[in-house]
Design a protein around this motif. Structure first.
Motif, PDB file in Angstrom:
ATOM      1  N   ALA A  90      39.937  48.154  45.355  1.00 49.55           N
ATOM      2  CA  ALA A  90      40.883  47.415  44.514  1.00 49.55           C
ATOM      3  C   ALA A  90      41.200  46.067  45.160  1.00 49.55           C
ATOM      4  O   ALA A  90      42.236  45.882  45.792  1.00 49.55           O
ATOM      5  N   ASP A  91      40.303  45.104  44.964  1.00 56.31           N
ATOM      6  CA  ASP A  91      40.427  43.833  45.675  1.00 56.31           C
ATOM      7  C   ASP A  91      41.491  42.913  45.089  1.00 56.31           C
ATOM      8  O   ASP A  91      41.785  41.863  45.651  1.00 56.31           O
ATOM      9  N   TYR A  92      42.081  43.286  43.951  1.00 62.43           N
ATOM     10  CA  TYR A  92      43.166  42.469  43.401  1.00 62.43           C
ATOM     11  C   TYR A  92      44.467  42.676  44.182  1.00 62.43           C
ATOM     12  O   TYR A  92      45.437  41.946  43.992  1.00 62.43           O
ATOM     13  N   ALA A 131      41.846  45.510  49.750  1.00 60.79           N
ATOM     14  CA  ALA A 131      40.472  45.000  49.758  1.00 60.79           C
ATOM     15  C   ALA A 131      39.816  45.142  51.122  1.00 60.79           C
ATOM     16  O   ALA A 131      38.590  45.160  51.232  1.00 60.79           O
ATOM     17  N   GLU A 152      51.581  43.882  47.218  1.00 58.05           N
ATOM     18  CA  GLU A 152      51.828  44.225  45.811  1.00 58.05           C
ATOM     19  C   GLU A 152      52.831  43.255  45.188  1.00 58.05           C
ATOM     20  O   GLU A 152      52.631  42.777  44.065  1.00 58.05           O
ATOM     21  N   THR A 160      51.397  39.785  44.355  1.00 60.55           N
ATOM     22  CA  THR A 160      50.322  39.696  43.364  1.00 60.55           C
ATOM     23  C   THR A 160      50.613  40.484  42.088  1.00 60.55           C
ATOM     24  O   THR A 160      49.776  40.508  41.184  1.00 60.55           O
ATOM     25  N   ARG A 189      51.361  41.039  36.580  1.00 58.09           N
ATOM     26  CA  ARG A 189      51.281  41.828  35.349  1.00 58.09           C
ATOM     27  C   ARG A 189      52.386  42.882  35.303  1.00 58.09           C
ATOM     28  O   ARG A 189      52.976  43.127  34.245  1.00 58.09           O
TER      29      ARG A 189
END
Length: 313
Positions: free
Chosen positions: A25-27, A32, A160, A163, A166
């Motif tokens: 999960a590199d987002y 990552a 978290e 970034t 959303r």
């Protein structure tokens, strides 16, 4: 029981030989960097026997698996009133989708997609301070796992928060519909920290035992959740625990499970065992590629599918 240890050793060796391992999960920058070669699996049986293989003692970020335990806490605080704020149906959409919220007036489809878990975090916060809710969850996890070494990875929580745009959008959207009672920043503080819980496969399998034992903590005899609610949490894990890949997981593995983008999966076999598996590479639907395959092989070898021989949710 030696057969089960042999089986786990074989599964771990087979997973190590597979070249296609999925994508981390590199987002989330802190995730990552996790070595994609890692693989661990742990099984704790109803009789209290523990079996491990691979990297089962290595802590990893459990991410959305935490939603199972937060749902347990929220049901303890609010009971079935919680279901007026979050549904119980599979989403058919990505775990971080915002599309359905507009059509369904800010009521998330289920507690395991991000929007639903944010509502659950709001319910656990319950007009208190974020530090109190975070501390409550951490104490709960240590109690369930019988291990005070369970911690929150501060680096992951910070990653978290930096970034999670959303998730911020989801929370604000639900706030506009009146489905969040607390300040958005406070709710997300709780949510990001719960996702950053770091646990090993062994600790996670220990923590999940109550769901395989009709809500009873096998180590203390404490009724963590009623047997009825434990079964219903298991039902939600089966139908919603892998987002839009839940049907495929139920088809191939046949047990209730909850995945996390850290590469972990918690599996529950009612009356039989609690299982945790970890491999950081994800498939196209955000679930552990090798973890799903390992659980499929374990289920086939043991006959632990709930659709086989009287096992039921």
């Amino acid at each position: 029981m030696a057969d089960l240890q042999d089986l786990l050793d074989t599964i771990a060796a087979d997973m190590a030989a597979i070249e296609e391992r999925g994508r981390s999960a590199d987002y989330i920058p802190a995730l990552a960097r996790v070595d994609p070669a890692r693989f661990g699996i742990a099984v704790v049986t109803a009789e209290g026997h523990s079996f491990t293989a691979g990297d089962a003692e290595t802590p990893f970020s459990i991410q959305s698996i935490s939603k199972v335990f937060m749902l347990t806490l929220a049901l303890g605080k609010h009971g079935d009133a919680l279901w007026r704020r979050v549904g119980r149906e599979p989403s058919g959409s990505a775990f971080n989708s915002i599309v359905q919220l507009e059509f369904e007036h800010g009521i998330p489809r289920n507690p395991f997609i991000n929007a639903g878990a944010i509502v659950v975090a709001d319910a656990v916060l319950d007009r208190g301070a974020p530090q109190g809710a975070i501390g409550e969850l951490l104490r709960f996890m240590r109690f369930l796992a019988e291990d005070d070494a369970v911690e929150i990875d501060i680096e992951v929580a910070g990653s978290e928060a930096r970034t999670g745009f959303r998730n911020l959008a989801l929370a604000n959207y639900m706030k506009a519909f009146g489905n969040l009672r607390n300040a958005v920043d406070d709710v997300l503080n709780v949510y990001f920290n719960q996702c950053a819980l770091a646990m090993s496969c062994r600790q996670l399998a220990m923590a999940g035992r109550y769901l395989s034992a009709d809500g009873l903590h096998p180590g203390t005899g404490h009724q963590v959740i009623s047997a009825r609610r434990a079964r219903r949490v298991g039902a939600l894990m089966l139908t919603c625990g892998h987002y839009d890949g839940s049907g495929e997981f139920a088809f191939r593995v046949g047990i209730p499970g909850k995945s996390g983008v850290g590469g972990g999966i918690l599996g529950i076999v009612p009356g039989k065992a609690s299982i945790a598996v970890w491999s950081p590479g994800l498939n196209e639907r955000g679930n552990s590629l090798l973890g799903s395959l390992a659980l499929e092989r374990l289920s086939e070898a043991t006959g632990w599918s709930i659709f086989n021989g009287g096992l039921s949710i």
